[in-house]
Design an enzyme around this catalytic site. Sequence first.
Site, short mmCIF file in Angstrom:
data_model
loop_
_atom_site.label_atom_id
_atom_site.label_comp_id
_atom_site.label_asym_id
_atom_site.label_seq_id
_atom_site.Cartn_x
_atom_site.Cartn_y
_atom_site.Cartn_z
N ASP A 124 0.81 -1.21 0.00
CA ASP A 124 0.00 0.00 0.00
C ASP A 124 0.85 1.26 0.00
O ASP A 124 0.64 2.17 -0.80
CB ASP A 124 -0.93 0.02 1.22
N ARG B 210 0.25 6.54 17.23
CA ARG B 210 0.06 7.55 16.18
C ARG B 210 0.65 8.92 16.51
O ARG B 210 1.23 9.57 15.64
CB ARG B 210 -1.42 7.67 15.81
#
Length: 402
Positions: free
Chosen positions: A17, A97
Amino acid sequence: MSQDIKKVVLAYSGGLDTSVILKWLQTTYNCEVVTFTADLGQGEELEPARAKAEMLGIKDIFIEDLREEFVRDFVFPMFRANAVYEGQYLLGTSIARPLISKRQIEIAREVGADAVAHGATGKGNDQVRFELGYYALNPDIKVIAPWREWDLNSRTKLIDFAEKNQIPIPKDKRGEAPFSVDANLLHISAEGKALEDPWEEAGEYVYTRSVAPEDAPNTPTYIEIEYEKGDPVALDGKRLSPADMLTALNKLAGDNGIGRLDLVEGRFVGMKSRGIYETPGGTIMLEAHRGIEQITLDRGAMHLKDDIMPRYAELIYNGLWFSPERDMLQALIDKSQEKVAGTVRLKLYKGRASVVGRKSPYSLYSMEHVTFEEDTVYDQRDAEGFIKLNALRLRLLHRQKS
């Protein structure tokens, strides 16, 4: 719009990806791409990402070991709060994150990039987490989220694009992956595709960091964890760095079938999703931290922490690590941890970590006061007035009703 972007820093794993994203950025925006690959303890060899980036013509390649920073500055502060989302989830993906976002923005500043990009889809939480982090640290940064822009919305289209652009495709990536995986030192998660039906039990093949509880050893394992200011600092008498501590606990917990979770959670974007999580070492840390707090935290302080914990956990889940309210809550939490120190003994057995002993130089536990035997420090007659004063409003309320 494409003419506005000159250089972009891409969060790059080296997988299919993000390799497609890398080439798509080059062709769509005609810009220079800088790749950033973070080692957060996902357990994969990262040097192939460098080779693939070089093959795609990338000159500035950042591959960084952030494991110690991840555990010290993100995981440990979160565990001081005993943070759990929706009663069960230990926030393994969520807490990674903000660190990735932070380092991406720092690299963008170092290389003079005017944009950052990520590979999160338009359906999940991660797009929100990444971008809230970006904007909190650089309000003027441009953000590119390919999954919200392109039409490569199927595995077939991604592979076709890769083949047309000479991007190597591993044999195991040509077929449809059975589920999506995210991993770091705190946890590994699996979701989507074969796992989407919440009625169907996940197969044993989904789990990679723990044995099945029923296959765990038939004799318990006992461990001792030493705490200072709310953080684990030593295991069985040996001092360890934050990352080494979590690594060691992951092994102990995984060997005893500890840390598995099958959860249907409410995503920030509104939908519910089903995830299979393994957080072995984190499960031990939560139990152990609760254990040392039991004897070192005052009741009022502990209950206040429990009151704010869901709000704190939700802030992390929703990507608001860099918000002022999270900073304020963290200051309160860290203040509460000043004397959260001592040793916890745990029993690991068949999928369960149980506290079986705790001691501390700051213990608030008084055997003199709590004993069932005769004592000289507590007058039981005092309880009568205490009860009557607390019952006064209830008695007055009852008279009002009658």
